[in-house]
Design an enzyme around this catalytic site. Structure first.
Site, PDB file in Angstrom:
ATOM      1  N   ASP A 126      52.559 -46.443  11.984  1.00 47.61           N
ATOM      2  CA  ASP A 126      52.270 -45.057  11.587  1.00 47.61           C
ATOM      3  C   ASP A 126      50.880 -44.936  10.976  1.00 47.61           C
ATOM      4  O   ASP A 126      50.137 -43.980  11.262  1.00 47.61           O
ATOM      5  CB  ASP A 126      53.326 -44.550  10.597  1.00 47.61           C
ATOM      6  N   TYR A 127      50.535 -45.896  10.139  1.00 52.13           N
ATOM      7  CA  TYR A 127      49.206 -45.900   9.519  1.00 52.13           C
ATOM      8  C   TYR A 127      48.121 -46.020  10.594  1.00 52.13           C
ATOM      9  O   TYR A 127      47.119 -45.288  10.568  1.00 52.13           O
ATOM     10  CB  TYR A 127      49.105 -47.056   8.524  1.00 52.13           C
ATOM     11  N   TYR A 128      48.321 -46.913  11.547  1.00 47.82           N
ATOM     12  CA  TYR A 128      47.328 -47.102  12.600  1.00 47.82           C
ATOM     13  C   TYR A 128      47.176 -45.856  13.469  1.00 47.82           C
ATOM     14  O   TYR A 128      46.065 -45.502  13.875  1.00 47.82           O
ATOM     15  CB  TYR A 128      47.695 -48.316  13.457  1.00 47.82           C
TER      16      TYR A 128
END
Length: 212
Positions: A126-128
């Site tokens: 999700d962060y990426y």
């Protein structure tokens, strides 16, 4: 220069501000904390909420800012609101304000989705995804004079003043060296409109930046 550091209270942000102050830049640090982060004549602080509307962010920016750093992060919480939408809104606000120089700290391989099968990256999917589209907007949709610095894993290590640029491996980064790299790109022509990733290495930082 008059420099705005968005995310001055973070691990990289605090090191970055210290180095900019030592170089006699006038620094405005943003934080949601109440206490003053640095006691220096060339430091001031701004309570900037990057989850606010773009126009509200823009109104808080001084007219005479020369450069903006974005080193803020959600820490895995509110990834879309902070790491993606918040970041893009600051780019839009800076651009609309007429500020040209924008330096973004991102994460290794954020724009290379072919590398995302790595288990360490898969755990941060999700962060990426958030960083990917924020970085895409900066590089492909903004008119800013950007530098996008993609760091590997941030570590509380003693800085060496040396890095490797654009290795095929993700690698690790001493936080002090990430901050020093961000300082080095500020007025380096070689870093203009460049995307590169860094990790601990053997090349002096200024030499590595000059070779971009």
């Amino acid at each position: 220069m008059k420099v705005l550091v968005i995310g001055a209270s973070g691990r990289v942000g605090s090191d970055l501000v210290e180095k900019l102050l030592a170089d006699n830049h006038q620094v405005i640090g943003t934080t949601r904390q109440d206490q003053q982060l640095f006691d220096a004549d060339n430091y001031s602080q701004l309570n900037l909420d990057i989850t606010a509307e773009k126009d509200d962010i823009q109104k808080q920016l001084a007219d005479d800012i020369d450069a903006v750093y974005f080193v803020a992060g959600s820490g895995g919480k509110d990834v879309l609101e902070v790491d993606l939408h918040g970041a893009v809104k600051t780019m839009q606000a800076v651009q609309d304000k007429g500020i040209k120089r924008y330096i973004m700290l991102s994460t290794v391989f954020s724009l290379d989705t072919s590398k995302w099968g790595n288990p360490a990256i898969a755990d941060l999917k999700d962060y990426y995804i958030g960083k990917h589209y924020a970085d895409e907007w900066l590089v492909n949709d903004s008119t800013l004079n950007y530098t996008l610095v993609q760091a590997g894993a941030l570590k509380e290590q003693v800085g060496t003043g040396k890095i490797t640029v654009n290795s095929d491996k993700a690698g690790e980064n001493a936080i002090a060296d990430v901050a020093a790299t961000l300082v080095a790109v500020l007025d380096a022509d070689s870093a203009s409109k460049k995307v590169f990733h860094i990790q601990n290495g053997e090349t002096p930082i200024k030499e590595a930046i000059a070779s971009l």
